[in-house]
Design a protein around this motif. Sequence first.
Motif, PDB file in Angstrom:
ATOM      1  N   LEU A  22       0.816  -1.214   0.000  1.00  0.00           N
ATOM      2  CA  LEU A  22       0.000   0.000   0.000  1.00  0.00           C
ATOM      3  C   LEU A  22       0.852   1.268   0.000  1.00  0.00           C
ATOM      4  O   LEU A  22       0.305   2.375  -0.039  1.00  0.00           O
ATOM      5  CB  LEU A  22      -0.927  -0.009   1.217  1.00  0.00           C
ATOM      6  N   GLY A  23       2.186   1.096   0.082  1.00  0.00           N
ATOM      7  CA  GLY A  23       3.075   2.249  -0.065  1.00  0.00           C
ATOM      8  C   GLY A  23       3.666   2.800   1.213  1.00  0.00           C
ATOM      9  O   GLY A  23       4.121   3.950   1.237  1.00  0.00           O
ATOM     10  N   LEU A  24       3.725   2.011   2.295  1.00  0.00           N
ATOM     11  CA  LEU A  24       4.259   2.507   3.565  1.00  0.00           C
ATOM     12  C   LEU A  24       5.696   3.004   3.420  1.00  0.00           C
ATOM     13  O   LEU A  24       6.027   4.118   3.858  1.00  0.00           O
ATOM     14  CB  LEU A  24       4.193   1.406   4.635  1.00  0.00           C
ATOM     15  N   HIS A  25       6.556   2.185   2.808  1.00  0.00           N
ATOM     16  CA  HIS A  25       7.959   2.579   2.677  1.00  0.00           C
ATOM     17  C   HIS A  25       8.092   3.862   1.859  1.00  0.00           C
ATOM     18  O   HIS A  25       8.845   4.769   2.225  1.00  0.00           O
ATOM     19  CB  HIS A  25       8.749   1.442   2.006  1.00  0.00           C
ATOM     20  N   ILE A  26       7.345   3.961   0.776  1.00  0.00           N
ATOM     21  CA  ILE A  26       7.416   5.141  -0.087  1.00  0.00           C
ATOM     22  C   ILE A  26       6.908   6.376   0.654  1.00  0.00           C
ATOM     23  O   ILE A  26       7.476   7.467   0.534  1.00  0.00           O
ATOM     24  CB  ILE A  26       6.605   4.910  -1.382  1.00  0.00           C
ATOM     25  N   ALA A  27       5.850   6.217   1.438  1.00  0.00           N
ATOM     26  CA  ALA A  27       5.305   7.352   2.190  1.00  0.00           C
ATOM     27  C   ALA A  27       6.322   7.849   3.210  1.00  0.00           C
ATOM     28  O   ALA A  27       6.532   9.066   3.345  1.00  0.00           O
ATOM     29  CB  ALA A  27       4.012   6.945   2.889  1.00  0.00           C
ATOM     30  N   ARG A  28       6.956   6.931   3.939  1.00  0.00           N
ATOM     31  CA  ARG A  28       7.966   7.330   4.926  1.00  0.00           C
ATOM     32  C   ARG A  28       9.123   8.064   4.242  1.00  0.00           C
ATOM     33  O   ARG A  28       9.626   9.067   4.750  1.00  0.00           O
ATOM     34  CB  ARG A  28       8.500   6.103   5.665  1.00  0.00           C
ATOM     35  N   MET A  29       9.535   7.546   3.099  1.00  0.00           N
ATOM     36  CA  MET A  29      10.642   8.159   2.378  1.00  0.00           C
ATOM     37  C   MET A  29      10.262   9.556   1.882  1.00  0.00           C
ATOM     38  O   MET A  29      11.029  10.523   2.057  1.00  0.00           O
ATOM     39  CB  MET A  29      11.038   7.266   1.197  1.00  0.00           C
ATOM     40  N   ALA A  30       9.099   9.694   1.288  1.00  0.00           N
ATOM     41  CA  ALA A  30       8.675  10.986   0.732  1.00  0.00           C
ATOM     42  C   ALA A  30       8.505  12.034   1.834  1.00  0.00           C
ATOM     43  O   ALA A  30       8.929  13.184   1.678  1.00  0.00           O
ATOM     44  CB  ALA A  30       7.373  10.812  -0.042  1.00  0.00           C
ATOM     45  N   ILE A  31       7.912  11.640   2.950  1.00  0.00           N
ATOM     46  CA  ILE A  31       7.695  12.586   4.046  1.00  0.00           C
ATOM     47  C   ILE A  31       9.024  13.024   4.643  1.00  0.00           C
ATOM     48  O   ILE A  31       9.227  14.207   4.952  1.00  0.00           O
ATOM     49  CB  ILE A  31       6.777  11.956   5.121  1.00  0.00           C
ATOM     50  N   SER A  32       9.957  12.073   4.801  1.00  0.00           N
ATOM     51  CA  SER A  32      11.260  12.434   5.367  1.00  0.00           C
ATOM     52  C   SER A  32      12.002  13.405   4.453  1.00  0.00           C
ATOM     53  O   SER A  32      12.654  14.345   4.935  1.00  0.00           O
ATOM     54  CB  SER A  32      12.105  11.172   5.611  1.00  0.00           C
ATOM     55  N   HIS A  33      11.912  13.215   3.150  1.00  0.00           N
ATOM     56  CA  HIS A  33      12.545  14.138   2.205  1.00  0.00           C
ATOM     57  C   HIS A  33      11.891  15.524   2.282  1.00  0.00           C
ATOM     58  O   HIS A  33      12.584  16.546   2.191  1.00  0.00           O
ATOM     59  CB  HIS A  33      12.442  13.594   0.775  1.00  0.00           C
ATOM     60  N   LEU A  34      10.580  15.546   2.430  1.00  0.00           N
ATOM     61  CA  LEU A  34       9.857  16.815   2.527  1.00  0.00           C
ATOM     62  C   LEU A  34      10.334  17.613   3.739  1.00  0.00           C
ATOM     63  O   LEU A  34      10.658  18.801   3.631  1.00  0.00           O
ATOM     64  CB  LEU A  34       8.353  16.547   2.617  1.00  0.00           C
ATOM     65  N   PHE A  35      10.402  16.969   4.903  1.00  0.00           N
ATOM     66  CA  PHE A  35      10.840  17.651   6.114  1.00  0.00           C
ATOM     67  C   PHE A  35      12.308  18.048   6.026  1.00  0.00           C
ATOM     68  O   PHE A  35      12.702  19.131   6.480  1.00  0.00           O
ATOM     69  CB  PHE A  35      10.605  16.771   7.338  1.00  0.00           C
ATOM     70  N   PHE A  36      13.132  17.178   5.444  1.00  0.00           N
ATOM     71  CA  PHE A  36      14.564  17.469   5.313  1.00  0.00           C
ATOM     72  C   PHE A  36      14.770  18.738   4.484  1.00  0.00           C
ATOM     73  O   PHE A  36      15.516  19.640   4.883  1.00  0.00           O
ATOM     74  CB  PHE A  36      15.262  16.277   4.650  1.00  0.00           C
ATOM     75  N   ASN A  37      14.117  18.812   3.357  1.00  0.00           N
ATOM     76  CA  ASN A  37      14.293  19.973   2.480  1.00  0.00           C
ATOM     77  C   ASN A  37      13.693  21.244   3.084  1.00  0.00           C
ATOM     78  O   ASN A  37      14.229  22.344   2.887  1.00  0.00           O
ATOM     79  CB  ASN A  37      13.679  19.679   1.110  1.00  0.00           C
ATOM     80  N   PHE A  38      12.604  21.099   3.828  1.00  0.00           N
ATOM     81  CA  PHE A  38      12.023  22.249   4.521  1.00  0.00           C
ATOM     82  C   PHE A  38      13.008  22.798   5.544  1.00  0.00           C
ATOM     83  O   PHE A  38      13.233  24.017   5.632  1.00  0.00           O
ATOM     84  CB  PHE A  38      10.715  21.842   5.195  1.00  0.00           C
ATOM     85  N   ARG A  39      13.650  21.913   6.325  1.00  0.00           N
ATOM     86  CA  ARG A  39      14.616  22.350   7.327  1.00  0.00           C
ATOM     87  C   ARG A  39      15.867  22.946   6.673  1.00  0.00           C
ATOM     88  O   ARG A  39      16.489  23.856   7.228  1.00  0.00           O
ATOM     89  CB  ARG A  39      14.994  21.187   8.246  1.00  0.00           C
TER      90      ARG A  39
END
Length: 272
Positions: A22-39
């Motif tokens: 259902l995409g758990l790994h992809i969701a975790r990866m995408a969210i972590s990249h989003l927060f990383f780039n925001f910071r």
Amino acid sequence: VFTWDKSFKKNPIIGNRLLNRLGLHIARMAISHLFFNFRLHLLAPLANAEQRRDFRRHGYLKIENFLPAERFAQLKAEIEQFDGEIREETEGSTITQRLYLTESALADLPQCKTFCTDSKLLNLLRYTSSKNRIPFFHLENIVHHASKSKQADPQKDFHTDTFHPCVKAWLYIDDVSDRNGPFIVVPGSHRLTWKRIKWEYRQSLIASQSKTNRPEGRYWDGSFRVTEQDAKELDYGTPVAMKVPANTLLVANVHAIHCRGDAAPGATRMTV
């Protein structure tokens, strides 16, 4: 799920096959990249424009002659004269020797303490890691082909460290060449492309298979191996070997595809 945990074997939720379909790994990866780039944007004043551009584009920074020559000579002499207790880790035929630079260890290593509290260094590491805090420091000496183990060093296979952006940095005490195993990285492979997302999805399904069906390799721990066929499919470009002079600072996002270069038997590489 909301931590840095990456093991498909030890964590029954992260390793759940249905959730990964259902995409758990992809969701975790995408969210972590989003927060990383925001910071990264929030911490932008800690690095200059050229450093920010190169780090975002390539996934690493390489700064030669990082310390003034006299300071580096003093630091190198202090490290080479150290004669205390260290820790050793064996991976295949490679032995990694480490001294963790805790407050008590730094009390006897004044040059190391000066380096670890250098505002120029700390600002750069705060920016690239996107974390406004002091990193962990240690001395590290890699000794190639020093163990009698017949197993291969897994660090010498191309891989990514984890699902989220993650930064490591090295100040090289020795010159680095093919003789002592340079760090090898694929520039730009820290970025999420559509090909990378599809590849990561497939890896997550392999990693979440039952133990009896899972192929050999280190898929279970979340540090995915990258084969030659994978590299062609991902199409990031040509790997670069970091053959650099001593006193070079390398900062790298190890979500990128990278490995430890092979080296001559007994060759060493010292870093902070």
